[in-house]
Design an enzyme around this catalytic site. Structure first.
Site, PDB file in Angstrom:
ATOM      1  N   GLY A 224       0.841  -1.200   0.000  1.00 23.54           N
ATOM      2  CA  GLY A 224       0.000   0.000   0.000  1.00 23.54           C
ATOM      3  C   GLY A 224       0.865   1.234   0.000  1.00 23.54           C
ATOM      4  O   GLY A 224       2.064   1.157  -0.300  1.00 23.54           O
ATOM      5  N   ASN A 225       0.278   2.365   0.303  1.00 22.85           N
ATOM      6  CA  ASN A 225       1.071   3.595   0.412  1.00 22.85           C
ATOM      7  C   ASN A 225       0.409   4.517   1.439  1.00 22.85           C
ATOM      8  O   ASN A 225      -0.641   4.195   1.980  1.00 22.85           O
ATOM      9  CB  ASN A 225       1.245   4.262  -0.953  1.00 22.85           C
ATOM     10  CG  ASN A 225      -0.081   4.635  -1.577  1.00 22.85           C
ATOM     11  OD1 ASN A 225      -0.801   5.479  -1.063  1.00 22.85           O
ATOM     12  ND2 ASN A 225      -0.425   3.969  -2.687  1.00 22.85           N
ATOM     13  N   TYR A 226       1.036   5.653   1.682  1.00 19.32           N
ATOM     14  CA  TYR A 226       0.596   6.520   2.784  1.00 19.32           C
ATOM     15  C   TYR A 226      -0.561   7.453   2.436  1.00 19.32           C
ATOM     16  O   TYR A 226      -0.935   8.288   3.241  1.00 19.32           O
ATOM     17  CB  TYR A 226       1.765   7.390   3.254  1.00 19.32           C
ATOM     18  CG  TYR A 226       2.848   6.626   3.976  1.00 19.32           C
ATOM     19  CD1 TYR A 226       2.530   5.797   5.041  1.00 19.32           C
ATOM     20  CD2 TYR A 226       4.174   6.758   3.595  1.00 19.32           C
ATOM     21  CE1 TYR A 226       3.526   5.112   5.720  1.00 19.32           C
ATOM     22  CE2 TYR A 226       5.170   6.083   4.269  1.00 19.32           C
ATOM     23  CZ  TYR A 226       4.850   5.253   5.330  1.00 19.32           C
ATOM     24  OH  TYR A 226       5.822   4.582   6.004  1.00 19.32           O
ATOM     25  N   SER A 227      -1.124   7.357   1.246  1.00 16.16           N
ATOM     26  CA  SER A 227      -2.195   8.302   0.872  1.00 16.16           C
ATOM     27  C   SER A 227      -3.372   8.190   1.855  1.00 16.16           C
ATOM     28  O   SER A 227      -3.839   7.091   2.166  1.00 16.16           O
ATOM     29  CB  SER A 227      -2.675   7.986  -0.543  1.00 16.16           C
ATOM     30  OG  SER A 227      -3.841   8.728  -0.807  1.00 16.16           O
TER      31      SER A 227
ATOM     32  N   ALA B  91      -3.578   7.565  -5.228  1.00 13.49           N
ATOM     33  CA  ALA B  91      -2.192   7.103  -5.331  1.00 13.49           C
ATOM     34  C   ALA B  91      -2.282   5.615  -5.655  1.00 13.49           C
ATOM     35  O   ALA B  91      -2.368   4.760  -4.762  1.00 13.49           O
ATOM     36  CB  ALA B  91      -1.472   7.339  -4.015  1.00 13.49           C
TER      37      ALA B  91
END
Ligand code: CTP
Length: 402
Positions: A208-211, A276
């Site tokens: 995943g990512n930090y969005s 994102a």
């Protein structure tokens, strides 16, 4: 500005209901088409005969007309309206609206209504000041409704304080100003992606990512405020949408987001790709939790579809496509390249080098580059304000095309 506008005038059981007749007269004089919906207790204060004579339409109060059995569709009414104005609004109606208690024609119409809602409270000063009333008004504000603050003066109880319904002339002026300025995206359908995507590795792990989704959700609210119908395709986020004109579709992976977006794109006037999206996903997803082996492990990744690029390929005349670029180096050159490659009309550039910009914060600092040449720097400010600026630029794009 009110000429030809369809306005539902909701009247509830307050002594200020007598002012509603004058308000109705003013709206009609401005050229609006007005449908009165009155609550049962509203009828105790003003007779429907007066109101139907002024509006030229039968007043609606019940779900059925008693003698003919004709059903009044609150859904059709809600769709017909360009604005719903509830004046006067009692504490009881405000409470029902805030909590979805749809036990009369007016509140059901409110719940079905896609148009902007204006509420002009009228009640005694202590009722108005009560924490419960104030809490309910805050809830209504959070749904995107507009509260026309009551005035201070002598009340029906002969006490003096805040609670008098705002004067009809002032209410008409507020509506007029609203239609003049506030809805540059009225009649447009906007598709927005927001948040991260999660790409499954096994039942308990993902890439995943930090969005946080905050920027995409702020854009959705700003577009809805500007009068658009919004479809918000959201990855896994904890933010919540507020405005009733936002239809949210939850997805998890890039492929799910791609499918949800393509299902909507043909009917869309503006698409804003704020998510994102993970560029890669694990080639295989394990059905069972992967165990620690102590050995090195290699995760093979396969490319995900590029949603924005696919929309760029499918874009037809009249559609506006907005992308985001999050860059760490050669920001402007990279952003312009992305705009070309994905056939975007605007690209919103975030630089991770800027303080107060990018993931997880409540503020952002961006540069909006238009395909047509202009470049606008938006200084660091709350994402809600950045969103409003971006929406104005998109609205300007349509205004120039028309
Ligand atoms: N985007 C998308 N689908 C993807 C990847 C990106 O729709 N699979 C969109 C984003 O929502 C954004 C724009 O494309 O509007 C640019 O995203 P970004 O991640 O900055 O660009 P990439 O094309 O992924 O390029 P790179 O990661 O190499 O910088």
């Amino acid at each position: 500005m009110l000429k030809g506008k369809h306005i539902i005038l909701g009247i509830t059981g307050s002594i200020a209901a007598y002012k509603a007749a004058y308000l109705l007269r003013l709206l009609i004089k401005q050229g609006a088409e007005v449908q009165v919906v009155i609550t049962p207790s509203g009828k105790e204060f003003i007779t429907p005969v007066t109101l139907s004579s002024l509006s030229g339409k039968p007043v609606i109060s019940e779900f059925f007309t008693a003698n003919t059995g004709e059903w009044h569709s609150h859904v059709d009414l809600g769709l017909w309206a360009d604005a719903l104005l509830i004046a006067p609004a009692t504490a009881s109606t405000i409470g029902k609206m805030a909590h979805g208690i749809a036990d009369n024609m007016l509140v059901t119409t409110y719940l079905s209504c896609k148009a902007p809602v204006f509420i002009a409270p009228a009640m005694d000063l202590d009722m108005y000041a009560h924490a419960s009333t104030q809490h309910n008004l805050d809830l209504l504000r959070s749904y995107g409704n507009r509260i026309i603050e009551p005035a201070t003066g002598e009340l029906a109880s002969h006490l003096t304080g805040k609670g008098r319904m705002e004067e009809p002339e002032k209410i008409v002026e507020i509506l007029d100003r609203f239609f003049e300025t506030a809805q540059p995206l009225r009649g447009k359908r906007v598709l927005i992606t927001a948040g991260p995507t999660y790409e499954k590795i096994d039942p308990v792990r993902f890439i995943g990512n930090y969005s946080s989704g905050k920027m995409g959700f702020a854009l959705a609210e700003a577009c809805a405020e500007a009068g658009a119908e919004v479809v918000l395709v959201a990855g896994p986020v904890s933010v919540k949408e507020k405005h009733t004109a936002i239809h949210r579709v939850d997805v998890e992976s890039a492929v799910e987001m791609y499918n949800a977006v393509l299902a909507e794109y043909d009917r869309t006037d503006v698409a804003i790709m704020c998510a994102a999206v993970a560029d890669y996903a694990p080639e295989t997803v394990s059905d069972v939790k992967l165990k620690r082996t102590g050995e090195e492990r290699v995760l093979r990744l396969k490319p995900n579809p590029d949603i924005a690029a696919e929309l760029g390929r499918r874009k037809r005349a009249g559609q506006c496509l907005v992308g985001f670029a999050l860059e760490t180096n050669d920001e402007e050159a990279n952003a312009r390249l992305k705009m070309e490659k994905k056939n975007l009309d605007f690209i919103v550039l975030n630089s991770l080098r800027d303080a107060g910009a990018g993931f997880r914060c409540d503020t952002n600092k961006v540069t909006v580059i238009a395909r047509e040449g202009s470049e606008v720097e938006i200084p660091c400010k709350p994402k809600t304000e950045v969103a409003a600026d971006i929406v104005n630029m998109v609205a300007g794009y349509f205004a120039n095309k028309d």
